[in-house]
Design an enzyme around this catalytic site. Structure first.
Site, PDB file in Angstrom:
ATOM      1  CG  PHE A 158       0.516   4.696   3.579  1.00  0.00           C
ATOM      2  CD1 PHE A 158      -0.665   4.630   4.301  1.00  0.00           C
ATOM      3  CD2 PHE A 158       1.196   3.505   3.307  1.00  0.00           C
ATOM      4  CE1 PHE A 158      -1.163   3.406   4.741  1.00  0.00           C
ATOM      5  CE2 PHE A 158       0.704   2.280   3.743  1.00  0.00           C
ATOM      6  CZ  PHE A 158      -0.477   2.232   4.469  1.00  0.00           C
ATOM      7  CB  THR A 218      -0.960   0.007   1.215  1.00  0.00           C
ATOM      8  OG1 THR A 218      -1.828  -1.111   1.103  1.00  0.00           O
ATOM      9  CG2 THR A 218      -1.805   1.274   1.265  1.00  0.00           C
TER      10      THR A 218
HETATM   11  O1  LIG Z   1      -7.032   0.440   8.297  1.00  0.00           O
HETATM   12  C1  LIG Z   1      -5.786   0.602   8.254  1.00  0.00           C
HETATM   13  O2  LIG Z   1      -4.965   0.070   9.002  1.00  0.00           O
HETATM   14  C2  LIG Z   1      -5.234   1.487   7.208  1.00  0.00           C
HETATM   15  O3  LIG Z   1      -4.264   2.157   7.427  1.00  0.00           O
HETATM   16  C3  LIG Z   1      -5.859   1.409   5.845  1.00  0.00           C
HETATM   17  C4  LIG Z   1      -5.408   0.143   5.185  1.00  0.00           C
HETATM   18  C5  LIG Z   1      -6.243  -0.954   5.181  1.00  0.00           C
HETATM   19  C6  LIG Z   1      -5.809  -2.137   4.571  1.00  0.00           C
HETATM   20  C7  LIG Z   1      -4.550  -2.215   4.002  1.00  0.00           C
HETATM   21  C8  LIG Z   1      -3.734  -1.117   4.037  1.00  0.00           C
HETATM   22  C9  LIG Z   1      -4.156   0.084   4.617  1.00  0.00           C
END
Ligand SMILES: O=C(O)C(=O)Cc1ccccc1
Length: 301
Positions: A172, A170
């Protein structure tokens, strides 16, 4: 010390990203992406860390919508985290009938849940850590969480290293109110959102402006404008920095063809240098402009 808002509560993947992007700074969790962004707009925070896209599930709509509406915010940094999950439950707890998480997390462990907890009902929560809080409070029986969540909540691990797709990642962003831009590094990404009138060829017209300048796209997503059914905004990421002559030229062309919002130019987390096609480098653009300037002054032809 900088005040950093992040999509929380404590123990989200976004908190991990915020720690990586702003080590030692003052981090404050917000329950939703929208609230974290609002904290920056209001001046309660200097920057916010939010998830933008996932290699398995695609974009995080709340982030795209949150960046395109409201006062402008610009990204100044990005980080990419590998994603695998821990499934947490109350110590000793009984049967697992409900398993909660952020929709992106549930989508990434669907096969694991079918194989290992086939009778549990998946329940969407605002974040992976909010799901862990819900388990502590007895609202759900299990949470699909970030591995660090175990350090924050009195839960126990039912499973670790859970992921249907190994190597999931992911990305950010750290976003701020518009101000000084990070310096170009040669391995940068620029993010924009463009809204254009709904007519034949609109999207291709925008993309041609990038293609003819040899600018490589790294992402494109469409989101509804939410005001007129069938009208979309295009979120486009491409290689390069708005301080480069080749990108200045492209941005000016896109600005002529769309309602354009600049969402930032920032170093790529993977440090991949921009692809530069023959004749489409910054010096080529500078040389071409110098030639035109000479023509205008009657010094060349
Ligand atoms: O809900 C979280 O922990 C987040 O930061 C969003 C997310 C959710 C799933 C994968 C990566 C980030």
């Amino acid at each position: 010390m900088l005040r950093i808002a992040y999509f929380g509560p404590q123990g989200t993947f976004t908190e991990q990203a915020a720690r990586a992007l702003a080590p030692g700074e003052d981090l404050t969790p917000y329950e939703t992406v929208r609230l974290a962004l609002q904290a920056v707009r209001d001046g309660a925070a200097d920057a916010a860390c939010v998830p933008i896209e996932n290699s398995v599930e695609g974009v995080v709509p709340a982030t795209l919508d949150g960046l395109s509406d409201g006062d402008p915010l610009v990204a100044t940094a990005e980080t990419i985290l590998p994603i695998h999950f821990s499934v947490l439950k109350r110590p000793g707890g009984g049967e697992i009938r409900t398993v909660a998480s952020h929709p992106h997390a549930l989508a990434q462990v669907r096969e694991w849940l079918e194989a290992n907890l086939p009778d549990a009902t998946p329940v969407a929560s605002s974040s992976t850590a909010a799901a862990a809080v819900g388990v502590v409070e007895g609202d759900f029986d299990a949470a699909v969480s970030a591995p660090v969540a175990i350090e924050h909540y009195p839960l126990e691990e039912l499973a670790t290293g859970v992921a249907d797709v190994c190597d999931a990642q992911t990305r950010f962003l750290m976003v701020r109110r518009p101000g000084e831009l990070p310096a170009p590094t040669g391995a940068d990404r620029t993010s924009i959102v463009a809204a254009a009138v709904n007519r034949t060829g609109t999207l291709s017209d925008l993309l041609v402006e990038l293609a003819v300048r040899g600018i490589n796209l790294t992402r494109i997503d469409a989101r509804p404008t939410r005001s007129n059914f069938g009208e979309y905004r295009f979120f486009i990421d491409f290689e390069g920095h708005v301080a480069e002559p080749r990108i200045v030229d492209a941005m000016a062309a896109l600005r002529r063809r769309s309602h354009l919002r600049f969402l930032g130019s920032y170093p790529r987390a993977d440090e991949v240098a921009a692809t530069i096609e023959d004749g489409a480098g910054n010096q080529d653009f500078l040389d071409a402009q110098a030639w035109v300037d000479a023509v205008l002054k009657g010094e060349g032809a």
